[in-house]
Scaffold this motif. Sequence first.
Motif, PDB file in Angstrom:
ATOM      1  N   PRO A   1       0.859  -1.255   0.005  1.00 16.30           N
ATOM      2  CA  PRO A   1       0.197  -0.037   0.008  1.00 16.30           C
ATOM      3  C   PRO A   1       0.809   1.413  -0.094  1.00 16.30           C
ATOM      4  N   GLU A   2       0.471   2.389  -0.549  1.00 13.07           N
ATOM      5  CA  GLU A   2       1.073   3.613  -0.944  1.00 13.07           C
ATOM      6  C   GLU A   2       1.558   3.896   0.459  1.00 13.07           C
ATOM      7  N   GLU A   3       0.737   3.956   1.496  1.00 14.62           N
ATOM      8  CA  GLU A   3       1.157   4.354   3.028  1.00 14.62           C
ATOM      9  C   GLU A   3       2.307   3.639   3.496  1.00 14.62           C
ATOM     10  N   ILE A   4       2.427   2.549   3.320  1.00 16.25           N
ATOM     11  CA  ILE A   4       3.726   1.764   3.741  1.00 16.25           C
ATOM     12  C   ILE A   4       4.922   2.045   2.926  1.00 16.25           C
ATOM     13  N   GLN A   5       4.845   2.231   1.657  1.00 15.74           N
ATOM     14  CA  GLN A   5       5.722   2.654   0.835  1.00 15.74           C
ATOM     15  C   GLN A   5       6.335   4.036   1.331  1.00 15.74           C
ATOM     16  N   LYS A   6       5.391   4.780   1.839  1.00 17.09           N
ATOM     17  CA  LYS A   6       5.958   6.279   2.278  1.00 17.09           C
ATOM     18  C   LYS A   6       6.714   6.106   3.461  1.00 17.09           C
ATOM     19  N   LEU A   7       6.097   5.143   4.316  1.00 22.70           N
ATOM     20  CA  LEU A   7       6.801   4.891   5.765  1.00 22.70           C
ATOM     21  C   LEU A   7       8.092   4.356   5.541  1.00 22.70           C
ATOM     22  N   ILE A   8       8.420   3.404   4.601  1.00 16.86           N
ATOM     23  CA  ILE A   8       9.672   2.813   4.305  1.00 16.86           C
ATOM     24  C   ILE A   8      10.663   3.976   3.553  1.00 16.86           C
ATOM     25  N   ALA A   9      10.081   4.694   2.699  1.00 19.03           N
ATOM     26  CA  ALA A   9      10.805   5.818   2.142  1.00 19.03           C
ATOM     27  C   ALA A   9      11.281   6.790   3.333  1.00 19.03           C
ATOM     28  N   LEU A  10      10.558   7.323   4.285  1.00 17.41           N
ATOM     29  CA  LEU A  10      10.712   8.074   5.217  1.00 17.41           C
ATOM     30  C   LEU A  10      11.945   7.781   6.245  1.00 17.41           C
ATOM     31  N   ARG A  11      11.682   6.200   6.610  1.00 20.00           N
ATOM     32  CA  ARG A  11      12.649   5.675   7.398  1.00 20.00           C
ATOM     33  C   ARG A  11      13.862   5.503   6.946  1.00 20.00           C
ATOM     34  N   PHE A  12      13.930   4.761   5.718  1.00 23.93           N
ATOM     35  CA  PHE A  12      15.289   4.420   4.990  1.00 23.93           C
ATOM     36  C   PHE A  12      15.932   5.156   4.252  1.00 23.93           C
ATOM     37  N   PHE A  13      15.076   6.013   3.396  1.00 24.33           N
ATOM     38  CA  PHE A  13      15.939   6.976   2.589  1.00 24.33           C
ATOM     39  C   PHE A  13      16.049   8.365   2.915  1.00 24.33           C
ATOM     40  N   ALA A  14      14.841   8.941   3.847  1.00 26.11           N
ATOM     41  CA  ALA A  14      15.032  10.114   4.393  1.00 26.11           C
ATOM     42  C   ALA A  14      15.506  10.231   5.794  1.00 26.11           C
ATOM     43  N   ASP A  15      15.920   9.018   6.395  1.00 32.27           N
ATOM     44  CA  ASP A  15      16.526   8.832   7.572  1.00 32.27           C
ATOM     45  C   ASP A  15      15.734   9.507   8.786  1.00 32.27           C
ATOM     46  N   LYS A  16      14.684   9.457   8.700  1.00 30.48           N
ATOM     47  CA  LYS A  16      13.479   9.907   9.796  1.00 30.48           C
ATOM     48  C   LYS A  16      13.372   8.882  10.831  1.00 30.48           C
ATOM     49  N   THR A  17      13.439   9.485  12.198  1.00 35.10           N
ATOM     50  CA  THR A  17      13.115   8.568  13.181  1.00 35.10           C
ATOM     51  C   THR A  17      11.623   8.264  13.392  1.00 35.10           C
ATOM     52  N   TYR A  18      11.371   7.201  14.115  1.00 32.89           N
ATOM     53  CA  TYR A  18      10.055   6.683  14.251  1.00 32.89           C
ATOM     54  C   TYR A  18       9.156   7.849  14.844  1.00 32.89           C
ATOM     55  N   ALA A  19       9.778   8.568  15.720  1.00 28.80           N
ATOM     56  CA  ALA A  19       8.823   9.814  16.419  1.00 28.80           C
ATOM     57  C   ALA A  19       8.639  10.628  15.246  1.00 28.80           C
ATOM     58  N   GLU A  20       9.679  11.181  14.527  1.00 25.16           N
ATOM     59  CA  GLU A  20       9.491  12.235  13.344  1.00 25.16           C
ATOM     60  C   GLU A  20       8.388  11.693  12.274  1.00 25.16           C
ATOM     61  N   ILE A  21       8.346  10.186  12.021  1.00 22.67           N
ATOM     62  CA  ILE A  21       7.347   9.624  10.936  1.00 22.67           C
ATOM     63  C   ILE A  21       6.003   9.968  11.690  1.00 22.67           C
ATOM     64  N   GLY A  22       5.979   9.395  13.082  1.00 20.21           N
ATOM     65  CA  GLY A  22       4.568   9.341  13.704  1.00 20.21           C
ATOM     66  C   GLY A  22       4.075  10.789  13.660  1.00 20.21           C
ATOM     67  N   GLN A  23       4.864  12.013  13.998  1.00 16.79           N
ATOM     68  CA  GLN A  23       4.394  13.321  13.698  1.00 16.79           C
ATOM     69  C   GLN A  23       3.873  13.735  12.507  1.00 16.79           C
ATOM     70  N   MET A  24       4.604  13.157  11.428  1.00 19.50           N
ATOM     71  CA  MET A  24       3.955  13.443  10.220  1.00 19.50           C
ATOM     72  C   MET A  24       2.760  12.905   9.704  1.00 19.50           C
ATOM     73  N   ILE A  25       2.553  11.784  10.270  1.00 23.39           N
ATOM     74  CA  ILE A  25       1.362  10.851   9.883  1.00 23.39           C
ATOM     75  C   ILE A  25       0.256  10.929  10.892  1.00 23.39           C
ATOM     76  N   HIS A  26       0.382  11.499  11.979  1.00 26.66           N
ATOM     77  CA  HIS A  26      -0.554  11.699  13.118  1.00 26.66           C
ATOM     78  C   HIS A  26      -0.845  10.362  13.781  1.00 26.66           C
TER      79      HIS A  26
END
Length: 65
Positions: free
Chosen positions: A12-37
């Motif tokens: 799903p597109e949402e999961i692809q976005k999470l993977i990209a943020l975590r592994f390609f944008a080097d975002k933390t879990y907390a940062e990703i959580g803030q971004m996607i509420h």
Amino acid sequence: MLKARGVIATLPEEIQKLIALRFFADKTYAEIGQMIHRNEDDVRLLLKRFLVRIRQQIQGDGPSD
């Protein structure tokens, strides 16, 4: 790596976005959580579940959709 990309493309597109943020944008879990509420633990769990699925499909052990 190409096989992983192919498997990721089927997610799903949402999961692809999470993977990209975590592994390609080097975002933390907390940062990703803030971004996607969502909270940090939800993000960690979602990623873990889908990374296991990706690994299984690459190794040929998992279900293919």
